[in-house]
Scaffold this active site. Structure first.
Site, PDB file in Angstrom:
ATOM      1  CB  SER A  10      -0.928   0.008   1.226  1.00  0.00           C
ATOM      2  OG  SER A  10      -0.149   0.010   2.408  1.00  0.00           O
ATOM      3  N   GLY A  11       2.155   1.134   0.146  1.00  0.00           N
ATOM      4  CA  GLY A  11       3.033   2.310   0.125  1.00  0.00           C
ATOM      5  C   GLY A  11       3.425   2.699  -1.296  1.00  0.00           C
ATOM      6  CE1 TYR A  12       2.217   7.796  -2.801  1.00  0.00           C
ATOM      7  CE2 TYR A  12       3.844   8.863  -1.410  1.00  0.00           C
ATOM      8  CZ  TYR A  12       2.600   8.856  -2.001  1.00  0.00           C
ATOM      9  OH  TYR A  12       1.737   9.898  -1.796  1.00  0.00           O
ATOM     10  CB  SER A  34      -2.242  -3.423   2.785  1.00  0.00           C
ATOM     11  OG  SER A  34      -2.746  -2.382   3.593  1.00  0.00           O
ATOM     12  NE  ARG A  35       0.779  -2.932   9.027  1.00  0.00           N
ATOM     13  CZ  ARG A  35       1.388  -1.993   9.717  1.00  0.00           C
ATOM     14  NH1 ARG A  35       1.836  -2.273  10.912  1.00  0.00           N
ATOM     15  NH2 ARG A  35       1.562  -0.790   9.225  1.00  0.00           N
ATOM     16  CB  CYS A 142      16.172   7.011  -3.657  1.00  0.00           C
ATOM     17  SG  CYS A 142      15.624   7.922  -2.195  1.00  0.00           S
ATOM     18  CG  ASN A 297      11.876   9.320  -5.551  1.00  0.00           C
ATOM     19  OD1 ASN A 297      11.609  10.076  -6.484  1.00  0.00           O
ATOM     20  ND2 ASN A 297      11.005   9.004  -4.625  1.00  0.00           N
TER      21      ASN A 297
HETATM   22  N1  LIG Z   1       9.899   6.346  -1.250  1.00  0.00           N
HETATM   23  C1  LIG Z   1      11.069   6.189  -1.843  1.00  0.00           C
HETATM   24  O1  LIG Z   1      11.445   6.947  -2.753  1.00  0.00           O
HETATM   25  C2  LIG Z   1      11.994   5.060  -1.440  1.00  0.00           C
HETATM   26  C3  LIG Z   1      13.096   4.769  -2.264  1.00  0.00           C
HETATM   27  C4  LIG Z   1      13.935   3.696  -1.889  1.00  0.00           C
HETATM   28  C5  LIG Z   1      13.673   2.958  -0.738  1.00  0.00           C
HETATM   29  N2  LIG Z   1      12.597   3.291   0.035  1.00  0.00           N
HETATM   30  C6  LIG Z   1      12.348   2.462   1.227  1.00  0.00           C
HETATM   31  O2  LIG Z   1      11.307   1.527   0.885  1.00  0.00           O
HETATM   32  C7  LIG Z   1      10.497   1.258   2.029  1.00  0.00           C
HETATM   33  C8  LIG Z   1       9.045   1.622   1.701  1.00  0.00           C
HETATM   34  O3  LIG Z   1       9.007   3.014   1.405  1.00  0.00           O
HETATM   35  P1  LIG Z   1       7.678   3.778   0.983  1.00  0.00           P
HETATM   36  O4  LIG Z   1       8.097   5.126   0.558  1.00  0.00           O
HETATM   37  O5  LIG Z   1       6.857   2.935   0.091  1.00  0.00           O
HETATM   38  O6  LIG Z   1       6.938   3.871   2.413  1.00  0.00           O
HETATM   39  P2  LIG Z   1       5.382   3.991   2.703  1.00  0.00           P
HETATM   40  O7  LIG Z   1       4.714   4.669   1.573  1.00  0.00           O
HETATM   41  O8  LIG Z   1       5.267   4.586   4.061  1.00  0.00           O
HETATM   42  O9  LIG Z   1       4.879   2.459   2.749  1.00  0.00           O
HETATM   43  C9  LIG Z   1       5.320   1.519   3.688  1.00  0.00           C
HETATM   44  C10 LIG Z   1       4.299   0.401   3.771  1.00  0.00           C
HETATM   45  O10 LIG Z   1       4.748  -0.577   4.711  1.00  0.00           O
HETATM   46  C11 LIG Z   1       3.615  -1.147   5.362  1.00  0.00           C
HETATM   47  N3  LIG Z   1       4.009  -1.433   6.750  1.00  0.00           N
HETATM   48  C12 LIG Z   1       4.370  -0.539   7.715  1.00  0.00           C
HETATM   49  N4  LIG Z   1       4.679  -1.186   8.845  1.00  0.00           N
HETATM   50  C13 LIG Z   1       4.485  -2.511   8.602  1.00  0.00           C
HETATM   51  C14 LIG Z   1       4.615  -3.679   9.405  1.00  0.00           C
HETATM   52  N5  LIG Z   1       4.990  -3.623  10.693  1.00  0.00           N
HETATM   53  N6  LIG Z   1       4.342  -4.886   8.836  1.00  0.00           N
HETATM   54  C15 LIG Z   1       3.933  -4.969   7.539  1.00  0.00           C
HETATM   55  N7  LIG Z   1       3.787  -3.879   6.735  1.00  0.00           N
HETATM   56  C16 LIG Z   1       4.063  -2.679   7.266  1.00  0.00           C
HETATM   57  C17 LIG Z   1       2.520  -0.107   5.314  1.00  0.00           C
HETATM   58  O11 LIG Z   1       1.355  -0.747   4.856  1.00  0.00           O
HETATM   59  P3  LIG Z   1       0.069  -1.036   5.784  1.00  0.00           P
HETATM   60  O12 LIG Z   1       0.103  -0.039   6.921  1.00  0.00           O
HETATM   61  O13 LIG Z   1      -1.072  -0.813   4.853  1.00  0.00           O
HETATM   62  O14 LIG Z   1       0.228  -2.449   6.215  1.00  0.00           O
HETATM   63  C18 LIG Z   1       2.967   0.924   4.282  1.00  0.00           C
HETATM   64  O15 LIG Z   1       2.088   1.082   3.222  1.00  0.00           O
HETATM   65  C19 LIG Z   1      11.076   2.112   3.187  1.00  0.00           C
HETATM   66  O16 LIG Z   1      11.939   1.339   3.960  1.00  0.00           O
HETATM   67  C20 LIG Z   1      11.845   3.207   2.446  1.00  0.00           C
HETATM   68  O17 LIG Z   1      12.900   3.750   3.196  1.00  0.00           O
HETATM   69  C21 LIG Z   1      11.744   4.307  -0.290  1.00  0.00           C
END
Ligand SMILES: NC(=O)c1ccc[n+]([C@@H]2O[C@H](COP(=O)([O-])OP(=O)(O)OC[C@H]3O[C@@H](n4cnc5c(N)ncnc54)[C@H](OP(=O)(O)O)[C@@H]3O)[C@@H](O)[C@H]2O)c1
Length: 330
Positions: A10-12, A34-35, A142, A297
């Site tokens: 559900s995240g980006y 997704s929770r 990124c 990113n």
């Molecule tokens: N955004 C970027 O540009 C980018 C680039 C490279 C790497 N990253 C890394 O990739 C990861 C995800 O980033 P994001 O930007 O997509 O973050 P995000 O939008 O906040 O999404 C994270 C997802 O993880 C799920 N989550 C949170 N806690 C959890 C748990 N305890 N158990 C299972 N699922 C859980 C949540 O889904 P639910 O609450 O719906 O379960 C949420 O949708 C991070 O570690 C980030 O540092 C991000």
């Protein structure tokens, strides 16, 4: 077909992984978790994915050959052992990217420091041979991807570099946060982190260079630009030669034009693609090298690089499902 599961869909990053994997000719998506949205169709959260027959689940046990962990840092280390041994794991969080001592310095305590050594740092341009044999892959950050690939040819010759980073809002993830709501974020050029950014750890580890970042949040949804400065007695011809090894890389483009508006990298021209654009210039008067590095990113900085790693780890053509050109105009 490779069965792929996305945890944190559900995240980006999770949404971008689903988009890329759904278009991949050798992949079948077996689970998206997704929770918060369990039971809901994927387009309820990611409207652009309407038409994909996928529903979120909050069951974290599924049949998969590869599991992508797209969860916040600190979470992967709690759940990783549930999947180890049954599938290859590509972790997009920061939990397994750097050595235990660098982790301690930049992030604090780690719950499973003994597992860090089992991971390969998933930057294909540097670790392709190890990725081919890897079961556990730590996908780079990124900002770190942008800076490491620009600086890597200078390892051993440069001790220190100053890095100015301009980053988009999607880099901060999808969670609710006042600093990211439209009235606050729009038109902003905000210093987000003046020094000691966590991604410095990855650069230190991969290049041996102490890169000091200042990160600015700017008014873009996707993309980032790194501008990197260091002193060196050289010239532009020599700088160009440094990047010759990248000419065979499918996702690295060297951008260095003599004139025109787009002489050097700009994130605008990589958005929607797995490309990283790298450019350079030399300030002779001050004997200063200036490097520029732009990427999306969510793709080369995240989901695209993860799919590139999956292709390598499963013995597929590295570019499979990733050979689209950037979207323009954006
Ligand atoms: N955004 C970027 O540009 C980018 C680039 C490279 C790497 N990253 C890394 O990739 C990861 C995800 O980033 P994001 O930007 O997509 O973050 P995000 O939008 O906040 O999404 C994270 C997802 O993880 C799920 N989550 C949170 N806690 C959890 C748990 N305890 N158990 C299972 N699922 C859980 C949540 O889904 P639910 O609450 O719906 O379960 C949420 O949708 C991070 O570690 C980030 O540092 C991000």
């Amino acid at each position: 077909m490779i069965k792929a599961a996305v945890v944190g869909a559900s995240g980006y990053i999770g949404g971008e992984l689903v988009r890329l994997l759904a278009m991949h000719p050798e992949v079948e998506i077996s689970a998206v978790t997704s929770r918060r949205y369990s039971g809901k169709k994927i387009h309820k959260v990611h409207p652009h994915l309407r038409g994909l027959n996928l529903r979120f689940t909050d069951s974290y046990s599924f049949d998969a050959d590869v599991v992508f962990l797209a969860v916040p840092h600190g979470t992967s280390m709690r759940i990783i052992e549930d999947y180890m041994g049954s599938a290859k794991i590509i972790d997009l969080s920061a939990d397994f990217r750097v050595s235990p001592s660098l982790y301690e310095e930049y992030y604090g305590g780690h719950l499973k420091p003994e597992l860090i050594d089992e991971f390969v740092y998933g930057l294909p341009e540097i670790h392709r041979e190890e990725i081919k044999k890897a079961e556990l892959i730590a996908n780079p950050g990124c900002n770190a991807t942008a800076v490491i690939l620009a600086l890597y040819p200078f390892r051993g010759e440069v001790d220190e570099a100053i890095v100015d980073l301009k980053v988009s809002s999607s880099a901060g993830g999808r969670r609710e946060n006042v600093a990211s709501i439209h009235p606050e974020r729009s038109h902003v050029v905000r210093v987000y982190k003046p020094f000691h950014h966590r991604h410095e750890a990855e650069i230190k580890q991969e290049t041996g260079i102490n890169a000091q970042f200042t990160v600015h949040s700017i008014d873009l949804v996707r993309g980032l630009l790194a501008t990197i400065y260091f002193k060196m007695n050289t010239n532009e011809k020599e700088l160009y030669k440094k990047y010759f090894p990248y000419l065979k890389e499918p996702f690295v483009r060297i951008v260095k034009e003599k004139g025109g508006m787009q002489r050097l990298p700009d994130p605008k021209y990589v958005i929607g693609s797995n490309f990283i654009d790298i450019g350079f210039t030399y300030d002779e008067r001050n004997q200063r090298v200036i490097l520029f590095s732009a990427l999306d990113n969510l793709i080369k900085g995240g989901a695209g690089q993860a799919v590139q790693n999956m292709n390598i780890a499963f013995g597929l053509d590295e570019t499979l499902g990733l050979s689209y050109l950037p979207v323009y105009p954006v």
